[in-house]
Design an enzyme around this catalytic site. Structure first.
Site, PDB file in Angstrom:
ATOM      1  N   CYS A   1       9.431  -2.797 -11.053  1.00 44.91           N
ATOM      2  CA  CYS A   1       9.134  -2.093  -9.870  1.00 44.91           C
ATOM      3  C   CYS A   1      10.113  -1.797  -8.535  1.00 44.91           C
ATOM      4  CB  CYS A   1       8.153  -3.091  -8.559  1.00 44.91           C
ATOM      5  SG  CYS A   1       6.689  -3.069  -9.726  1.00 44.91           S
TER       6      CYS A   1
ATOM      7  N   CYS B   1       4.740  -9.839  -8.192  1.00 47.67           N
ATOM      8  CA  CYS B   1       6.285  -9.445  -7.449  1.00 47.67           C
ATOM      9  C   CYS B   1       4.842  -8.486  -6.683  1.00 47.67           C
ATOM     10  CB  CYS B   1       5.918  -8.107  -8.499  1.00 47.67           C
ATOM     11  SG  CYS B   1       6.505  -5.934  -8.042  1.00 47.67           S
TER      12      CYS B   1
ATOM     13  N   CYS C   1       1.457  -4.643 -10.364  1.00 46.75           N
ATOM     14  CA  CYS C   1       2.645  -4.975 -11.434  1.00 46.75           C
ATOM     15  C   CYS C   1       1.658  -5.577 -11.662  1.00 46.75           C
ATOM     16  CB  CYS C   1       3.624  -5.941 -10.534  1.00 46.75           C
ATOM     17  SG  CYS C   1       4.653  -6.563 -11.166  1.00 46.75           S
TER      18      CYS C   1
ATOM     19  N   CYS D   1       9.595  -7.116  -7.963  1.00 49.03           N
ATOM     20  CA  CYS D   1      10.257  -7.490  -9.721  1.00 49.03           C
ATOM     21  C   CYS D   1      11.179  -6.919  -9.809  1.00 49.03           C
ATOM     22  CB  CYS D   1       8.808  -7.324 -10.290  1.00 49.03           C
ATOM     23  SG  CYS D   1       8.319  -6.355 -10.890  1.00 49.03           S
TER      24      CYS D   1
ATOM     25  N   GLU E   1       0.706  -1.220  -0.231  1.00 50.58           N
ATOM     26  CA  GLU E   1       0.220   0.441  -0.058  1.00 50.58           C
ATOM     27  C   GLU E   1       1.214   1.110  -0.106  1.00 50.58           C
ATOM     28  OE1 GLU E   1      -3.252  -0.274  -0.509  1.00 50.58           O
ATOM     29  OE2 GLU E   1      -3.477  -2.245   0.054  1.00 50.58           O
TER      30      GLU E   1
ATOM     31  N   HIS F   1       1.983   2.130  -3.243  1.00 49.66           N
ATOM     32  CA  HIS F   1       0.986   2.617  -4.356  1.00 49.66           C
ATOM     33  C   HIS F   1       1.105   4.725  -4.119  1.00 49.66           C
ATOM     34  CE1 HIS F   1      -0.744  -0.592  -6.011  1.00 49.66           C
ATOM     35  NE2 HIS F   1      -2.031  -0.702  -4.987  1.00 49.66           N
TER      36      HIS F   1
HETATM   37 ZN   LIG Z   1      -2.864  -2.523  -4.541  1.00 45.72          ZN
HETATM   38 ZN   LIG Z   2       6.633  -5.703 -10.086  1.00 50.81          ZN
END
Ligand SMILES: [Zn+2]
Ligand SMILES: [Zn+2]
Length: 359
Positions: A292, A270, A265, A289, A255, A258
């Site tokens: 990200c 991930c 993703c 991953c 969270e 975000h």
């Molecule tokens: Zn989410």
């Molecule tokens: Zn990812």
């Protein structure tokens, strides 16, 4: 079971991009970091597996979203990143997290330590815990599950007002279930990315929430008692197990991810995969991953090696409360080791990544 497979070219472009400026930014990364990130598209890589789909109710099938590659993340004009004077993540605990004050205090310190390692380079600060009454939120008894629930939007308003000057974001955590509006059954969490505010509940992560043994059921609120917060005094909290700690760490970092502007993703297995239900959330790994990870590194500016080392240290340090004596009061010694069993497998994985970065 289905597998979401992308070509080498697709993954490489999602990670590095074809924009010359971003390619050159990538090439400036340390060779070890690039070696690890490149594992995203190496044909026989085994560190970063594909996303697997297990049922029609899985997130990707039921919530089609546009994917976000590194370039889209980088050029998102609405994305918020920490600035030199806003580099703190604040955690506000609402209501008790555990059965005793000591468990609540230790648990929140474990979460703080975890976030500090995960968002390596930022400071994580704990605000003094508050009872539900302090938020003045609405609450109810859920008609189906018969547990107490608090209004997520009201909590967000409360948190926004409390957000300190040096905060990149402020996140509330609670063991009480949340609802976003009267017509909804429940919500795991809610956030406002523009305000840098989120509230997340771990109520449904206890081992018993979906069982008949669940002890958080209460009878209907008496008429006129919908403003009497006394119902929250000594309200049920699940036992803090290793699995509950793992699920909470996962939710919190997903969270907060975000809030950094990372979207769901769709590239590889991930932490940032969307999840529609608990079983899917459990399947999702604790790690980011490479795509990200590059996004988060770009936002914070950490060294990948140092970050992995910090995560290993958090798993290895079972006490994680430096300076806090485990001797409490007259009852004698309260030994409360951090329940990290569920993280052991992940630790082995991080050590493999470290070997690649350090080769
Ligand atoms: Zn989410
Ligand atoms: Zn990812």
């Amino acid at each position: 079971m289905e597998t979401v497979r992308h070509s080498e070219h697709t993954l490489k472009t999602a990670l590095i991009s074809e924009n010359p400026r971003l390619v050159s930014q990538y090439e400036k990364l340390d060779a070890g970091e690039r070696r690890l990130l490149n594992e995203a598209f190496k044909p026989d890589h085994d560190l970063f597996g594909p996303i697997t789909l297990h049922s029609q109710s899985d997130w990707i099938i039921s919530h089609p979203e546009a994917p976000q590659d590194f370039e889209q993340f980088f050029s998102d004009p609405y994305r918020k990143a920490p600035s030199p004077d806003k580099r703190s993540i604040y955690i506000q605990c609402i209501g008790s997290l555990g059965n005793t004050r000591i468990i609540s205090e230790e648990y929140i310190k474990w979460l703080k330590g975890y976030c500090e390692a995960f968002f390596y380079g930022l400071t994580v600060k704990l605000l003094e815990p508050v009872p539900v009454s302090a938020t003045r939120c609405s609450f109810r008894v859920n008609d189906n599950t018969q547990n107490l629930q608090i209004h997520a939007g009201h909590i967000l308003k409360f948190l926004k007002k409390k957000k300190p000057e040096d905060a990149f974001c402020i996140v509330g955590i609670t063991m009480i279930d949340l609802y976003p509006r009267d017509s909804w059954n429940f919500v795991f969490g809610q956030a406002s990315l523009t305000d840098g505010v989120g509230i997340f509940s771990f109520a449904r992560y206890g081992s018993d929430f979906y069982s008949s043994r669940y002890e958080g059921r209460v009878s209907k609120l008496q008429k006129g008692s919908s403003s009497d917060y006394a119902v929250f005094d000594n309200y049920y909290t699940p036992q803090v197990t290793s699995v509950l700690l793992l699920r909470s760490c996962k939710t919190l970092t997903h969270e907060i991810g975000h809030i950094f502007g990372l979207r769901h993703c769709q590239w590889l297995a991930c932490l940032m995969q969307g999840s529609n239900h608990l079983e899917e959330a459990d399947r999702r790994p604790l790690n980011l991953c490479p795509i990200c990870l590059r996004k988060l590194q770009c936002a914070i500016g950490f060294n990948i090696r140092e970050r992995y080392k910090a995560l290993v240290r958090w798993i290895e340090d079972e006490s994680d409360s430096p300076g806090v004596s485990t001797k409490r009061g007259r009852e004698g010694t309260v030994d409360l080791p951090k329940p990290v069993d569920a993280f052991k497998e992940w630790k082995e994985w991080i050590i493999k990544c470290l070997a690649v970065v350090q080769k």
